[in-house]
Write a protein that holds these residues in place. Structure first.
Motif, PDB file in Angstrom:
ATOM      1  N   PHE A 101       5.891  12.660 -10.225  1.00  0.00           N
ATOM      2  CA  PHE A 101       5.008  11.658  -9.639  1.00  0.00           C
ATOM      3  C   PHE A 101       5.884  10.472  -9.259  1.00  0.00           C
ATOM      4  CE2 PHE A 101       2.245  13.876 -12.766  1.00  0.00           C
ATOM      5  CZ  PHE A 101       1.379  14.463 -11.858  1.00  0.00           C
ATOM      6  N   VAL A 102       5.798  10.033  -7.999  1.00  0.00           N
ATOM      7  CA  VAL A 102       6.763   9.069  -7.471  1.00  0.00           C
ATOM      8  C   VAL A 102       6.053   7.888  -6.828  1.00  0.00           C
ATOM      9  CG1 VAL A 102       8.779   8.779  -5.980  1.00  0.00           C
ATOM     10  CG2 VAL A 102       8.287  11.015  -6.963  1.00  0.00           C
ATOM     11  N   LEU A 103       6.589   6.680  -7.085  1.00  0.00           N
ATOM     12  CA  LEU A 103       6.193   5.474  -6.360  1.00  0.00           C
ATOM     13  C   LEU A 103       7.311   5.142  -5.392  1.00  0.00           C
ATOM     14  CD1 LEU A 103       4.399   2.857  -5.983  1.00  0.00           C
ATOM     15  CD2 LEU A 103       5.912   1.790  -7.678  1.00  0.00           C
ATOM     16  N   CYS A 104       7.021   5.123  -4.109  1.00  0.00           N
ATOM     17  CA  CYS A 104       8.064   4.828  -3.135  1.00  0.00           C
ATOM     18  C   CYS A 104       7.477   4.005  -1.993  1.00  0.00           C
ATOM     19  CB  CYS A 104       8.698   6.111  -2.604  1.00  0.00           C
ATOM     20  SG  CYS A 104       7.619   7.108  -1.578  1.00  0.00           S
ATOM     21  N   ASP A 105       8.355   3.539  -1.099  1.00  0.00           N
ATOM     22  CA  ASP A 105       7.888   2.788   0.061  1.00  0.00           C
ATOM     23  C   ASP A 105       7.788   3.714   1.267  1.00  0.00           C
ATOM     24  OD1 ASP A 105      10.492   3.114   1.064  1.00  0.00           O
ATOM     25  OD2 ASP A 105      11.157   1.183   0.281  1.00  0.00           O
ATOM     26  N   SER A 120      -5.389  11.152 -13.858  1.00  0.00           N
ATOM     27  CA  SER A 120      -4.711  10.953 -12.573  1.00  0.00           C
ATOM     28  C   SER A 120      -4.581   9.473 -12.221  1.00  0.00           C
ATOM     29  CB  SER A 120      -5.461  11.697 -11.460  1.00  0.00           C
ATOM     30  OG  SER A 120      -6.806  11.268 -11.382  1.00  0.00           O
ATOM     31  N   ALA A 121      -5.623   8.678 -12.477  1.00  0.00           N
ATOM     32  CA  ALA A 121      -5.548   7.239 -12.185  1.00  0.00           C
ATOM     33  C   ALA A 121      -4.545   6.545 -13.097  1.00  0.00           C
ATOM     34  CB  ALA A 121      -6.929   6.600 -12.333  1.00  0.00           C
ATOM     35  N   ASN A 122      -4.392   7.021 -14.322  1.00  0.00           N
ATOM     36  CA  ASN A 122      -3.423   6.422 -15.243  1.00  0.00           C
ATOM     37  C   ASN A 122      -1.997   6.584 -14.743  1.00  0.00           C
ATOM     38  OD1 ASN A 122      -5.389   5.547 -17.023  1.00  0.00           O
ATOM     39  ND2 ASN A 122      -5.234   7.338 -18.345  1.00  0.00           N
ATOM     40  N   ILE A 123      -1.743   7.631 -13.970  1.00  0.00           N
ATOM     41  CA  ILE A 123      -0.416   7.816 -13.376  1.00  0.00           C
ATOM     42  C   ILE A 123      -0.104   6.656 -12.444  1.00  0.00           C
ATOM     43  CG2 ILE A 123       0.961   9.282 -11.836  1.00  0.00           C
ATOM     44  CD1 ILE A 123      -0.706  11.667 -12.880  1.00  0.00           C
ATOM     45  N   HIS A 127       0.675  -6.795  -2.081  1.00  0.00           N
ATOM     46  CA  HIS A 127       1.142  -5.407  -2.058  1.00  0.00           C
ATOM     47  C   HIS A 127      -0.035  -4.480  -1.754  1.00  0.00           C
ATOM     48  CE1 HIS A 127       5.313  -5.765  -3.265  1.00  0.00           C
ATOM     49  NE2 HIS A 127       4.967  -6.643  -4.191  1.00  0.00           N
ATOM     50  N   ILE A 128       0.269  -3.383  -1.091  1.00  0.00           N
ATOM     51  CA  ILE A 128      -0.745  -2.380  -0.760  1.00  0.00           C
ATOM     52  C   ILE A 128      -0.257  -1.027  -1.266  1.00  0.00           C
ATOM     53  CG2 ILE A 128      -2.085  -1.282   1.073  1.00  0.00           C
ATOM     54  CD1 ILE A 128      -1.401  -3.730   2.829  1.00  0.00           C
ATOM     55  N   ILE A 129      -1.107  -0.325  -2.036  1.00  0.00           N
ATOM     56  CA  ILE A 129      -0.775   0.982  -2.584  1.00  0.00           C
ATOM     57  C   ILE A 129      -1.599   2.048  -1.868  1.00  0.00           C
ATOM     58  CG2 ILE A 129      -0.527   2.368  -4.670  1.00  0.00           C
ATOM     59  CD1 ILE A 129       1.054  -0.195  -4.815  1.00  0.00           C
ATOM     60  N   TYR A 130      -0.927   3.111  -1.409  1.00  0.00           N
ATOM     61  CA  TYR A 130      -1.597   4.232  -0.755  1.00  0.00           C
ATOM     62  C   TYR A 130      -1.499   5.452  -1.674  1.00  0.00           C
ATOM     63  CZ  TYR A 130      -0.955   1.315   3.405  1.00  0.00           C
ATOM     64  OH  TYR A 130      -0.961   0.275   4.314  1.00  0.00           O
ATOM     65  N   PHE A 131      -2.578   6.243  -1.744  1.00  0.00           N
ATOM     66  CA  PHE A 131      -2.542   7.489  -2.518  1.00  0.00           C
ATOM     67  C   PHE A 131      -3.605   8.424  -1.970  1.00  0.00           C
ATOM     68  CE2 PHE A 131      -4.003   3.823  -5.127  1.00  0.00           C
ATOM     69  CZ  PHE A 131      -5.371   3.954  -4.953  1.00  0.00           C
ATOM     70  N   ASP A 132      -3.535   9.693  -2.376  1.00  0.00           N
ATOM     71  CA  ASP A 132      -4.488  10.680  -1.868  1.00  0.00           C
ATOM     72  C   ASP A 132      -5.610  10.910  -2.874  1.00  0.00           C
ATOM     73  OD1 ASP A 132      -3.489  12.351  -3.840  1.00  0.00           O
ATOM     74  OD2 ASP A 132      -2.159  13.441  -2.494  1.00  0.00           O
ATOM     75  N   ASN A 133      -6.444  11.925  -2.590  1.00  0.00           N
ATOM     76  CA  ASN A 133      -7.666  12.103  -3.377  1.00  0.00           C
ATOM     77  C   ASN A 133      -7.424  12.604  -4.804  1.00  0.00           C
ATOM     78  OD1 ASN A 133      -7.131  14.870  -3.050  1.00  0.00           O
ATOM     79  ND2 ASN A 133      -8.481  15.035  -1.290  1.00  0.00           N
ATOM     80  N   PHE A 134      -6.202  12.993  -5.134  1.00  0.00           N
ATOM     81  CA  PHE A 134      -5.914  13.377  -6.514  1.00  0.00           C
ATOM     82  C   PHE A 134      -5.989  12.164  -7.440  1.00  0.00           C
ATOM     83  CE2 PHE A 134      -2.777  13.903  -9.973  1.00  0.00           C
ATOM     84  CZ  PHE A 134      -3.318  15.013 -10.590  1.00  0.00           C
ATOM     85  N   TYR A 135      -5.647  10.993  -6.923  1.00  0.00           N
ATOM     86  CA  TYR A 135      -5.578   9.774  -7.731  1.00  0.00           C
ATOM     87  C   TYR A 135      -6.779   8.842  -7.528  1.00  0.00           C
ATOM     88  CZ  TYR A 135      -0.701  11.305  -7.459  1.00  0.00           C
ATOM     89  OH  TYR A 135       0.438  12.053  -7.479  1.00  0.00           O
TER      90      TYR A 135
END
Length: 293
Positions: free
Chosen positions: A114-118, A147-150, A164-172
């Protein structure tokens, strides 16, 4: 030497000392010495390991400090405003219970991260998936679900109230997660599964605007967001026209541009950061082995 081995792809380990040996590897030490060091090399004191089944057992005991050290170094780089959280498969041939097969990923066999990147593909933090029982909740933070805890763990060092703006898909994506991030001054945008909305309720004591858009393209896609809508942003020098998306037209038999909500354009433009890392791995640039066992 392990890093060089990861960058230069040879058929097997012996090839680095073979007929077409790699100079920096061959001149550094003999193959027998390298294999001996690799066999006994350890990052932790095995006497500190907690046995499986006992409280505090860590399946990633041997690599936990290395991961923490790497995250600290990666996270020392100032973050861009737009960040995304997604899964990544780290290609590896090791035999380990964490190695898995995911047919929908470009790299189908490997260790899931699981990765946080730009948006440019730089990874600030990562976690190694250690199984379905990985439900760590950070001290002082709410339990929003596995999943949200990730997302909560990966974004713990993102500065609050800095746009800051965070993007994620429907898993999270879930409503409590978006409320949690917005309360910290962090905006978010993600696709969401329709069956997740009825089961989630916004806290009554927090008034935060969350909007959803259902866009019917080749299949319906629902978005939840706290900072952007259907229309474009208001600018000092506004851009003319509506946001566009490229789709294959059956009648024209070619790719055409169609009108789409601004939220779709934003999601497509900034959600692909992790895919850039995967692209580099697929071309043999990041084929590193994880010594987990």
């Amino acid at each position: 030497m392990n890093m060089i081995v990861g960058e230069a792809s040879y058929p097997n380990l012996k090839s680095y000392w073979g007929q077409n040996a790699l100079g920096p590897i061959q001149t550094c030490m003999t193959r027998s010495r390298f294999e001996a060091i690799k066999k006994y090399f350890s990052l932790r004191d095995e006497r500190e390991r907690i046995k499986k089944g006992e409280p505090g057992y860590d399946p990633l005991f041997r690599t936990r400090k290395l991961v923490d050290c790497l995250n600290k170094r990666f996270d020392s780089v100032p973050k861009y405003a737009r960040l995304c959280v997604d899964e990544q498969m780290c290609s590896t041939k090791i035999k380990h219970h964490l190695r898995q097969y995911m047919p929908n990923k470009p790299l189908k066999w490997g260790i899931k991260l699981f990765v946080l990147c730009d948006s440019f593909g730089y990874a600030y933090r990562f976690e190694i998936y250690s199984g379905a029982g990985d439900t760590v909740v950070l001290p002082g933070h709410p339990d929003l679900g596995a999943s949200a805890n990730i997302v909560v763990r990966l974004t713990q060092t993102v500065e609050t109230f800095k746009n800051h703006i965070i993007y994620f898909d429907n898993f999270y994506t879930s409503l409590p997660l978006m409320v949690y991030l917005r309360a910290k001054g962090i905006y978010s945008l993600g696709t969401v599964r329709g069956n997740r909305i009825p089961n989630d309720k916004l806290p009554n004591d927090i008034a935060i605007d969350i909007t959803n858009v259902l866009w019917k393209d080749s299949k319906p896609v629902r978005f939840l967001f706290t900072y952007v809508g259907v229309k474009q942003f208001q600018r000092t020098t506004p851009r003319e026209g509506t946001a566009k998306a490229a789709r294959f037209g059956r009648k024209a038999k070619r790719h055409i541009s169609i009108d789409c909500p601004q939220i779709v354009h934003e999601y497509n433009a900034h959600m692909g950061g992790v895919d850039l890392i995967i692209s580099e791995q697929k071309h043999g640039m990041l084929q590193h082995e994880f010594f987990i066992t």
